[in-house]
Design an enzyme around this catalytic site. Structure first.
Site, PDB file in Angstrom:
ATOM      1  N   ARG A  86      32.060  -7.065   3.275  1.00 38.43           N
ATOM      2  CA  ARG A  86      31.610  -6.642   1.992  1.00 38.43           C
ATOM      3  C   ARG A  86      30.889  -5.525   1.797  1.00 38.43           C
ATOM      4  NH1 ARG A  86      34.961  -9.928  -0.225  1.00 38.43           N
ATOM      5  NH2 ARG A  86      34.844 -11.968  -0.102  1.00 38.43           N
TER       6      ARG A  86
ATOM      7  N   LYS B 267      30.460 -10.320  -5.625  1.00 38.69           N
ATOM      8  CA  LYS B 267      30.641 -11.515  -5.083  1.00 38.69           C
ATOM      9  C   LYS B 267      29.297 -12.390  -4.920  1.00 38.69           C
ATOM     10  CE  LYS B 267      34.399 -12.734  -3.747  1.00 38.69           C
ATOM     11  NZ  LYS B 267      35.540 -13.186  -4.455  1.00 38.69           N
TER      12      LYS B 267
ATOM     13  N   CYS C 214      16.685 -24.284  18.253  1.00 40.53           N
ATOM     14  CA  CYS C 214      15.717 -25.295  18.137  1.00 40.53           C
ATOM     15  C   CYS C 214      16.383 -26.623  17.611  1.00 40.53           C
ATOM     16  CB  CYS C 214      14.431 -24.887  17.280  1.00 40.53           C
ATOM     17  SG  CYS C 214      15.062 -24.696  15.558  1.00 40.53           S
TER      18      CYS C 214
ATOM     19  N   PHE D 168     -19.323   9.558 -14.061  1.00 42.06           N
ATOM     20  CA  PHE D 168     -20.294   8.528 -14.366  1.00 42.06           C
ATOM     21  C   PHE D 168     -21.724   9.109 -13.933  1.00 42.06           C
ATOM     22  CE2 PHE D 168     -16.364   6.068 -13.651  1.00 42.06           C
ATOM     23  CZ  PHE D 168     -16.321   5.817 -15.242  1.00 42.06           C
TER      24      PHE D 168
ATOM     25  N   VAL E  20     -24.365  10.997 -10.955  1.00 44.06           N
ATOM     26  CA  VAL E  20     -24.502  11.153  -9.374  1.00 44.06           C
ATOM     27  C   VAL E  20     -23.879  10.304  -8.423  1.00 44.06           C
ATOM     28  CG1 VAL E  20     -26.395  11.667  -7.606  1.00 44.06           C
ATOM     29  CG2 VAL E  20     -26.599  12.329 -10.126  1.00 44.06           C
TER      30      VAL E  20
ATOM     31  N   LYS F  24     -22.531   4.857  -6.338  1.00 44.18           N
ATOM     32  CA  LYS F  24     -22.359   5.494  -7.673  1.00 44.18           C
ATOM     33  C   LYS F  24     -23.593   5.118  -8.688  1.00 44.18           C
ATOM     34  CE  LYS F  24     -17.607   6.550  -8.349  1.00 44.18           C
ATOM     35  NZ  LYS F  24     -16.387   6.937  -8.814  1.00 44.18           N
TER      36      LYS F  24
ATOM     37  N   ASP G 282      -5.460   7.197 -13.255  1.00 39.70           N
ATOM     38  CA  ASP G 282      -5.924   8.635 -13.116  1.00 39.70           C
ATOM     39  C   ASP G 282      -5.875   9.389 -11.635  1.00 39.70           C
ATOM     40  OD1 ASP G 282      -7.185  10.949 -13.509  1.00 39.70           O
ATOM     41  OD2 ASP G 282      -9.243  10.205 -13.647  1.00 39.70           O
TER      42      ASP G 282
HETATM   43  P1  ADP Z   1     -16.465  10.145 -10.542  1.00 36.35           P
HETATM   44  O1  ADP Z   1     -15.616   9.078 -10.373  1.00 36.35           O
HETATM   45  O2  ADP Z   1     -17.842   9.309 -11.324  1.00 36.35           O
HETATM   46  O3  ADP Z   1     -15.950  11.044 -11.542  1.00 36.35           O
HETATM   47  P2  ADP Z   1     -16.619  11.073  -8.047  1.00 36.35           P
HETATM   48  O4  ADP Z   1     -15.821   9.872  -7.443  1.00 36.35           O
HETATM   49  O5  ADP Z   1     -15.752  12.199  -8.695  1.00 36.35           O
HETATM   50  O6  ADP Z   1     -17.164  10.595  -9.399  1.00 36.35           O
HETATM   51  O7  ADP Z   1     -17.580  11.532  -7.011  1.00 36.35           O
HETATM   52  C1  ADP Z   1     -18.073  12.763  -7.174  1.00 36.35           C
HETATM   53  C2  ADP Z   1     -17.979  13.287  -5.834  1.00 36.35           C
HETATM   54  O8  ADP Z   1     -18.977  12.529  -4.675  1.00 36.35           O
HETATM   55  C3  ADP Z   1     -16.782  13.364  -5.319  1.00 36.35           C
HETATM   56  O9  ADP Z   1     -16.212  14.747  -5.540  1.00 36.35           O
HETATM   57  C4  ADP Z   1     -16.941  13.334  -3.749  1.00 36.35           C
HETATM   58  O10 ADP Z   1     -17.087  14.832  -3.215  1.00 36.35           O
HETATM   59  C5  ADP Z   1     -18.054  12.350  -3.685  1.00 36.35           C
HETATM   60  N1  ADP Z   1     -17.990  10.839  -3.325  1.00 36.35           N
HETATM   61  C6  ADP Z   1     -17.690  10.199  -4.201  1.00 36.35           C
HETATM   62  N2  ADP Z   1     -17.212   9.065  -3.795  1.00 36.35           N
HETATM   63  C7  ADP Z   1     -17.478   9.021  -2.122  1.00 36.35           C
HETATM   64  C8  ADP Z   1     -17.351   8.177  -1.121  1.00 36.35           C
HETATM   65  N3  ADP Z   1     -16.918   7.172  -1.268  1.00 36.35           N
HETATM   66  N4  ADP Z   1     -17.332   8.847  -0.182  1.00 36.35           N
HETATM   67  C9  ADP Z   1     -17.818  10.063   0.151  1.00 36.35           C
HETATM   68  N5  ADP Z   1     -18.080  10.971  -0.819  1.00 36.35           N
HETATM   69  C10 ADP Z   1     -17.695  10.476  -2.061  1.00 36.35           C
HETATM   70 MG    MG Z   2     -13.559  10.519  -9.512  1.00 38.25          MG
END
Ligand code: ADP
Ligand code: MG
Length: 652
Positions: free
Chosen positions: A30, A55, A156, A407, A409, A424, A515
């Site tokens: 086949r 088939k 078996c 978001f 620092v 974050k 994204d």
């Molecule tokens: P957001 O998603 O809020 O836009 P990011 O994820 O881009 O922020 O974080 C900004 C920066 O921080 C990143 O470019 C990276 O260099 C650093 N970063 C973020 N998350 C991590 C992680 N889990 N481990 C190491 N570095 C990180």
């Molecule tokens: Mg990011």
């Protein structure tokens, strides 16, 4: 709608499935066609070289196991193995009509037995099928190594075709080579499965069900929450409920203590090689050579998976007159499943074979003196201990700032002074917090070695924190630019493979990233790439980012249907993945550098695509192009892309 992409097409011998007990077995040639969702077999007109009528077919969703079958005792000539010299190309052999290599595709109706003309072709089909079905929900843990014949399994003697398998599968969880990162990486424990805490407690030891399954710890694990059970590498544990596939499993140790263990820290394999320091599962030949040379020790050695599925290679380093050289020995297996490197010395397991050659060169360029290994650290667990997704901010120490994102620092810190985490700190007004907090519980359950693990959230204060796995090499985009001189083609492909692996996992969970781009991937200490920020864009409060006309919208990573109708799908993620591959192969160039956002939309609609990066071979570029097919249905699924990337890597 485009017709489904054909992944493989071969002529095999198919054994009848004998719907009625009385009908004799028959075997027919086949044409088998594999697509993403089905195996279909057709009549084949050899004279005209054409596909005939259909088939039958098997839905891949229903498949629970794909494995070889042991050869028959006295096969008729058409299923006998040919002498090596007679080997012509595959097509020739199927016309000669010898099909000596059986495999089984097991689904609800029992096994479908298929015979391949060559071992190589059988391996390709099995690998590809395993890849496609690896996230199926009912994958078997056991199988029948021999045929069902004359009303029973030869292995078996069970009579029912759907009788439970009698032999444990080596890769019971369907984990393939690529599933683990090439250099073993650090897992943290799996996500707190909220649902679990409402489950009744497991029965006391005396009434343990007989279906309990034994696992072996691949890593040490120190409990994080009070409900966790410690793990000792190499020791056996008994699983207490059938949560396999869940990030946290309830288990008992040999002393009778019970608790939750991270599912990705254990394996069902009986004698897993992973616990030996000399074994590096997914190391390629060239990575092994680099490591051995760097170590530069007479007798340095590495045991790794061979590019031939199911086989192992021992790479050995020796020195003569100061000059280092390397040999790769394939571990041979006798028909009776014994292993040897030098024919005279045969062992019943690979560890025994290695132990022997640690003391005796016996034909090798050197005895195996120094196991050379890449740093093996444990993988991330899903969440910080079983059942905890709300994290107490008092347990966090902030150590340094990592960067600034959509978001706000992002900081590096430690949880309870010990576990590295990224935090974050969500700037107020930047996120629809309630919606995110709701979704976070689900996102925590997503656990894969190439996804940046979400550990938990702190929501009792403002700003809220999102706590994730920390990856010391930071963002992939900067990594590509910085390490450009040190990255070769194989490294680049391996990065793409890491991302693709995470994406096929998300695809199997029907979770969209929305994204995907190099800026949203992070790089671990050992170079493994992990996908980050999956699904987060849905919670961004910023029109510039969320509207496709906004200045921060990822226009360069988006297909037309997203730009025009906001139609997101796994296939729009596939488009973005193609652009990410392009970013990787250009070491982080800006896609469509010379165009602005509105010009890009125009160009895309006209059918213009990104050019082939210098380091991308035609094969690699054709994968990118397939991701940029205009119609979403014409783009391959991630699991198909994954198969294609692995094949290119194997041929390198
Ligand atoms: P957001 O998603 O809020 O836009 P990011 O994820 O881009 O922020 O974080 C900004 C920066 O921080 C990143 O470019 C990276 O260099 C650093 N970063 C973020 N998350 C991590 C992680 N889990 N481990 C190491 N570095 C990180
Ligand atoms: Mg990011």
């Amino acid at each position: 709608m485009g017709s489904p992409v054909c992944i493989l097409e071969s002529i095999f011998l198919k054994r009848s499935q004998q719907k009625r007990k009385t009908s004799p077995l028959n075997y027919k040639k086949r044409l088998f066609v594999l697509t993403e969702s089905k195996i279909t077999y057709y009549e084949y007109d050899f004279e005209k070289g054409r596909r005939g009528s259909k088939k039958g077919s098997v839905d891949l969703e229903k498949v629970v196991c794909v494995e070889c079958v042991e050869p028959e005792e006295n096969p008729p000539p058409e299923r006998q193995i040919l002498q090596k010299e007679e080997f012509a190309d595959t097509e020739q052999i199927s016309i000669i009509g010898r099909f000596p290599y059986p495999f089984q595709i097991v689904y609800d109706e029992g096994p479908l037995y298929v015979f391949s003309p060559t071992e190589e072709l059988r391996r390709r089909w099995i690998n590809q099928l395993k890849l496609i079905v690896r996230f199926n929900s009912d994958l078997a843990q056991k199988f029948h190594p021999q045929f069902h014949q004359d009303g029973q399994y030869l292995c078996c003697a069970q009579t029912a075709k759907n009788a439970l398998g009698c032999q444990v599968l080596r890769n019971a969880n369907g984990i393939l080579k690529s599933e683990h990162s090439r250099r073993s990486q650090k897992p943290l424990p799996p996500a707190p499965a909220e649902v679990k805490s409402t489950k009744p407690l497991p029965p006391p030891p005396s009434t343990t069900p007989s279906t309990c399954c034994k696992v072996v710890a691949l890593y040490d694990f120190t409990p994080i929450s009070a409900q966790d059970l410690p793990l000792c590498k190499g020791e056996e544990y008994l699983l207490l409920d059938e949560g396999s596939g869940q990030p946290w499993l309830r288990a008992r140790n040999k002393n009778g203590q019970e608790g939750y263990i991270p599912g990705n820290y254990v394996t069902e394999a009986q004698d897993p090689l992973e616990i030996y320091e000399w074994y590096s599962k997914n190391m390629t030949r060239s990575q092994a050579e680099d490591l051995l040379r760097a170590e530069d020790k007479e007798g340095g050695f590495i045991v790794r998976d061979s590019s031939k599925a199911g086989k192992y290679t021992v790479s050995v380093y020796a020195k003569s007159s100061g000059e280092g050289f390397i040999r790769h020995y394939v571990v041979c297996e006798t028909p009776g499943h014994q292993y040897y490197l030098a024919e005279k010395h045969v062992f019943s397991s690979i560890p025994e074979l290695i132990t022997y050659h640690q003391y005796n060169a016996a034909g090798l360029i050197s005895r195996l003196k120094y196991p050379v290994c890449s740093v093996k650290c444990a993988p991330s667990t899903a969440g910080l201990g079983y059942g905890s997704w709300e994290i107490d901010p008092k347990d966090l120490t902030f150590l340094k700032e990592l960067g600034n994102g959509q978001f706000g620092v992002v900081k590096y810190g430690k949880w309870r002074g010990q576990y590295e985490v990224a935090i974050k700190m969500v700037k107020e007004g930047s996120m629809s917090e309630d919606e995110f907090i709701n979704e976070a519980k689900c996102m925590m359950k997503l656990s894969h070695q190439n996804l940046v693990q979400l550990y938990g959230v702190c929501t009792k204060q403002r700003p809220i924190f999102i706590i994730t796995e920390y990856l010391s090499n930071g963002c992939l985009l900067s990594y590509l630019k910085e390490f450009r001189p040190r990255l070769n083609q194989a490294d680049l492909l391996s990065m793409c493979s890491d991302v693709c692996s995470a994406m096929s996992y998300l695809e199997s969970k029907q979770f969209l990233h929305r994204d995907l781009a190099a800026r949203n991937c992070l790089v671990a200490e050992d170079g493994t790439v992990k996908v980050s920020d999956f699904g987060l864009s849905r919670y961004v409060l910023d029109d510039e980012y969320t509207s496709s006309l906004g200045s921060k919208f990822p226009v360069r990573w988006s297909p037309a249907e997203v730009l025009l109708y906001s139609k997101f799908s796994s296939k729009s993620d596939v488009w973005s993945f193609g652009v990410l591959m392009w970013e990787v192969f250009t070491f982080g160039k800006m896609p469509y550098e010379r165009f602005n956002n509105s010009e890009i939309v125009e160009q895309i609609m006209k059918g213009v695509r990104l050019y082939r990066p210098q380091l991308a071979t035609e094969r690699v570029y054709s994968l990118m192009l397939s991701c940029w097919e205009e119609k979403p249905d014409d783009r391959p699924a991630f699991r198909v892309l994954q198969g294609a990337i692995l094949e290119i890597m194997e041929d390198m």
